[in-house]
Design a protein around this motif. Structure first.
Motif, PDB file in Angstrom:
ATOM      1  N   ASP A 173     -17.894 -45.150 -26.053  1.00 61.13           N
ATOM      2  CA  ASP A 173     -18.951 -45.888 -26.733  1.00 61.13           C
ATOM      3  C   ASP A 173     -18.345 -46.569 -27.957  1.00 61.13           C
ATOM      4  N   GLN A 174     -18.671 -47.839 -28.156  1.00 62.88           N
ATOM      5  CA  GLN A 174     -18.028 -48.643 -29.193  1.00 62.88           C
ATOM      6  C   GLN A 174     -18.155 -48.028 -30.585  1.00 62.88           C
ATOM      7  N   GLU A 175     -19.371 -47.672 -30.965  1.00 60.98           N
ATOM      8  CA  GLU A 175     -19.593 -47.150 -32.314  1.00 60.98           C
ATOM      9  C   GLU A 175     -18.825 -45.858 -32.542  1.00 60.98           C
ATOM     10  N   ALA A 176     -18.823 -44.986 -31.533  1.00 62.39           N
ATOM     11  CA  ALA A 176     -18.170 -43.683 -31.682  1.00 62.39           C
ATOM     12  C   ALA A 176     -16.660 -43.819 -31.797  1.00 62.39           C
ATOM     13  N   VAL A 177     -16.055 -44.655 -30.961  1.00 55.89           N
ATOM     14  CA  VAL A 177     -14.598 -44.754 -30.967  1.00 55.89           C
ATOM     15  C   VAL A 177     -14.092 -45.475 -32.217  1.00 55.89           C
ATOM     16  N   LEU A 178     -14.821 -46.499 -32.682  1.00 54.26           N
ATOM     17  CA  LEU A 178     -14.387 -47.199 -33.890  1.00 54.26           C
ATOM     18  C   LEU A 178     -14.468 -46.286 -35.103  1.00 54.26           C
ATOM     19  N   GLU A 179     -15.522 -45.488 -35.167  1.00 59.51           N
ATOM     20  CA  GLU A 179     -15.664 -44.543 -36.273  1.00 59.51           C
ATOM     21  C   GLU A 179     -14.529 -43.524 -36.258  1.00 59.51           C
ATOM     22  N   MET A 180     -14.167 -43.063 -35.054  1.00 59.40           N
ATOM     23  CA  MET A 180     -13.110 -42.064 -34.939  1.00 59.40           C
ATOM     24  C   MET A 180     -11.744 -42.645 -35.315  1.00 59.40           C
ATOM     25  N   ILE A 181     -11.478 -43.867 -34.855  1.00 56.56           N
ATOM     26  CA  ILE A 181     -10.208 -44.522 -35.184  1.00 56.56           C
ATOM     27  C   ILE A 181     -10.078 -44.697 -36.696  1.00 56.56           C
ATOM     28  N   GLN A 182     -11.139 -45.180 -37.327  1.00 52.75           N
ATOM     29  CA  GLN A 182     -11.106 -45.396 -38.772  1.00 52.75           C
ATOM     30  C   GLN A 182     -10.941 -44.079 -39.534  1.00 52.75           C
ATOM     31  N   PHE A 230     -20.727 -43.125 -16.982  1.00 53.26           N
ATOM     32  CA  PHE A 230     -21.416 -43.693 -18.130  1.00 53.26           C
ATOM     33  C   PHE A 230     -21.388 -42.790 -19.358  1.00 53.26           C
ATOM     34  N   ILE A 231     -20.786 -41.607 -19.253  1.00 58.93           N
ATOM     35  CA  ILE A 231     -20.770 -40.659 -20.363  1.00 58.93           C
ATOM     36  C   ILE A 231     -19.551 -40.895 -21.244  1.00 58.93           C
ATOM     37  N   CYS A 232     -19.787 -41.052 -22.535  1.00 59.79           N
ATOM     38  CA  CYS A 232     -18.683 -41.245 -23.478  1.00 59.79           C
ATOM     39  C   CYS A 232     -17.958 -39.915 -23.690  1.00 59.79           C
ATOM     40  N   PRO A 233     -16.624 -39.891 -23.569  1.00 55.26           N
ATOM     41  CA  PRO A 233     -15.881 -38.640 -23.756  1.00 55.26           C
ATOM     42  C   PRO A 233     -15.906 -38.139 -25.199  1.00 55.26           C
ATOM     43  N   LEU A 234     -16.331 -38.978 -26.128  1.00 51.91           N
ATOM     44  CA  LEU A 234     -16.410 -38.571 -27.536  1.00 51.91           C
ATOM     45  C   LEU A 234     -17.752 -37.950 -27.868  1.00 51.91           C
ATOM     46  N   THR A 235     -18.820 -38.615 -27.435  1.00 52.12           N
ATOM     47  CA  THR A 235     -20.169 -38.159 -27.794  1.00 52.12           C
ATOM     48  C   THR A 235     -20.793 -37.270 -26.728  1.00 52.12           C
ATOM     49  N   ASN A 286     -22.838 -49.248 -25.874  1.00 50.50           N
ATOM     50  CA  ASN A 286     -21.959 -50.418 -25.811  1.00 50.50           C
ATOM     51  C   ASN A 286     -20.576 -49.950 -25.370  1.00 50.50           C
ATOM     52  N   PRO A 287     -20.339 -49.877 -24.064  1.00 48.38           N
ATOM     53  CA  PRO A 287     -19.059 -49.357 -23.581  1.00 48.38           C
ATOM     54  C   PRO A 287     -17.903 -50.315 -23.840  1.00 48.38           C
ATOM     55  N   VAL A 288     -16.815 -49.782 -24.363  1.00 46.88           N
ATOM     56  CA  VAL A 288     -15.593 -50.561 -24.524  1.00 46.88           C
ATOM     57  C   VAL A 288     -14.516 -49.938 -23.652  1.00 46.88           C
ATOM     58  N   ARG A 289     -13.671 -50.802 -23.103  1.00 45.36           N
ATOM     59  CA  ARG A 289     -12.592 -50.348 -22.227  1.00 45.36           C
ATOM     60  C   ARG A 289     -11.267 -50.435 -22.976  1.00 45.36           C
ATOM     61  N   GLY A 323      -2.317 -39.802 -21.400  1.00 43.75           N
ATOM     62  CA  GLY A 323      -1.134 -39.738 -22.244  1.00 43.75           C
ATOM     63  C   GLY A 323      -1.119 -40.773 -23.351  1.00 43.75           C
ATOM     64  N   ASN A 324      -2.222 -41.507 -23.531  1.00 46.27           N
ATOM     65  CA  ASN A 324      -2.296 -42.528 -24.577  1.00 46.27           C
ATOM     66  C   ASN A 324      -2.534 -41.843 -25.924  1.00 46.27           C
ATOM     67  N   THR A 325      -1.502 -41.788 -26.739  1.00 46.57           N
ATOM     68  CA  THR A 325      -1.577 -41.026 -27.987  1.00 46.57           C
ATOM     69  C   THR A 325      -1.880 -41.883 -29.213  1.00 46.57           C
ATOM     70  N   ASP A 326      -1.999 -43.188 -29.030  1.00 46.93           N
ATOM     71  CA  ASP A 326      -2.234 -44.053 -30.193  1.00 46.93           C
ATOM     72  C   ASP A 326      -3.194 -45.181 -29.816  1.00 46.93           C
ATOM     73  N   VAL A 327      -4.479 -44.899 -29.869  1.00 50.59           N
ATOM     74  CA  VAL A 327      -5.500 -45.894 -29.543  1.00 50.59           C
ATOM     75  C   VAL A 327      -5.770 -46.757 -30.770  1.00 50.59           C
ATOM     76  N   GLN A 328      -5.624 -48.071 -30.607  1.00 54.64           N
ATOM     77  CA  GLN A 328      -5.864 -49.012 -31.690  1.00 54.64           C
ATOM     78  C   GLN A 328      -7.138 -49.809 -31.397  1.00 54.64           C
ATOM     79  N   GLN A 329      -7.774 -50.290 -32.460  1.00 51.17           N
ATOM     80  CA  GLN A 329      -8.985 -51.094 -32.281  1.00 51.17           C
ATOM     81  C   GLN A 329      -8.704 -52.331 -31.438  1.00 51.17           C
TER      82      GLN A 329
END
Length: 230
Positions: free
Chosen positions: A175-184, A152-157, A163-166, A201-207
């Motif tokens: 976590d949705q808010e954290a990953v979207l902010e980072m992508i943007q 349950f721990i977000c690797p970003l925060t 709000n977990p997103v896969r 090895g995923n080097t390009d995460v898209q929304q």
């Protein structure tokens, strides 16, 4: 009518489409609550919610078809004389009707959020209905798998997700808010965002790679409730 006013209208319509998606997530969340409360994945209430999902699916597809028809027709008249705009409305209507004529009930069922709705209900029901009848060896293996999957721990925060997103590509959660902010933030700097999970090895995460996992969110919520009781 000007092209700028057309684009402004489309922008408003796309905002409505975002609201439709949020509504579908809410319906799915209510469905999981019913499964949890009634202990069944087959009841009139769930059938009604599925009908609501299909109605939202049709609305979402209608918006997509309308946006596509407007984009196509405005692209055609963009470099034509101003009087070409007079026929834009009829052109858009005709193209929209063509696109909608190709939409079937199967297309409604294939909507990503309708598919996720059914998968979430089935997955959550199977988890909730598991009974401790396995032998010790199987149980230990199940526990190991559960522990590896249910982080349950977000690797970003580095805190518990809200709000977990896969990530559909690498199957990791954020976590949705954290990953979207980072992508943007990365995209503003003309950079790609790499999955923060160690060893990935995923080097390009898209929304578009991300989908809200309602089952995981409910598991987190249930864990919080259990922790509060204990």
């Amino acid at each position: 009518m000007s092209l700028s006013s057309v684009q402004s209208t489309l922008s408003t319509l796309k905002s409505c489409q975002t609201d439709v998606g949020g509504c579908m997530d809410m319906v799915s969340d209510v469905a999981l609550g019913i499964v949890e409360a009634q202990g069944t994945a087959d009841c009139p209430a769930l059938n009604k919610l599925e009908e609501m999902m299909l109605e939202c699916s049709r609305l979402d597809i209608e918006i997509n078809c309308f946006v596509e028809s407007v984009d196509e027709m405005t692209a055609q008249v963009r470099h034509e004389p101003p009087d070409a705009m007079v026929k834009l409305k009829d052109s858009v209507r005709n193209r929209y009707n063509e696109l909608m004529a190709g939409v079937s009930d199967v297309d409604l069922q294939r909507h990503s959020k309708v598919v996720a709705f059914k998968d979430s209900v089935s997955k959550f029901y199977n988890q909730a209905s598991q009974t401790p009848t396995e032998n010790a060896e199987d149980l230990d293996e199940d526990i190991a798998v559960t522990q590896s999957q249910t982080n349950f721990i977000c690797p970003l925060t580095q805190v518990e997700m809200v709000n977990p997103v896969r990530n559909k590509k690498c199957q990791h959660y954020y976590d949705q808010e954290a990953v979207l902010e980072m992508i943007q933030r990365r995209h503003r700097n003309k950079k790609k965002f790499r999955c923060p999970k160690v060893g990935c090895g995923n080097t390009d995460v898209q929304q578009s790679d991300l989908e809200l996992d309602l089952v995981m969110r409910r598991m987190i919520q249930n864990q919080k409730r259990q922790s509060g009781k204990s």
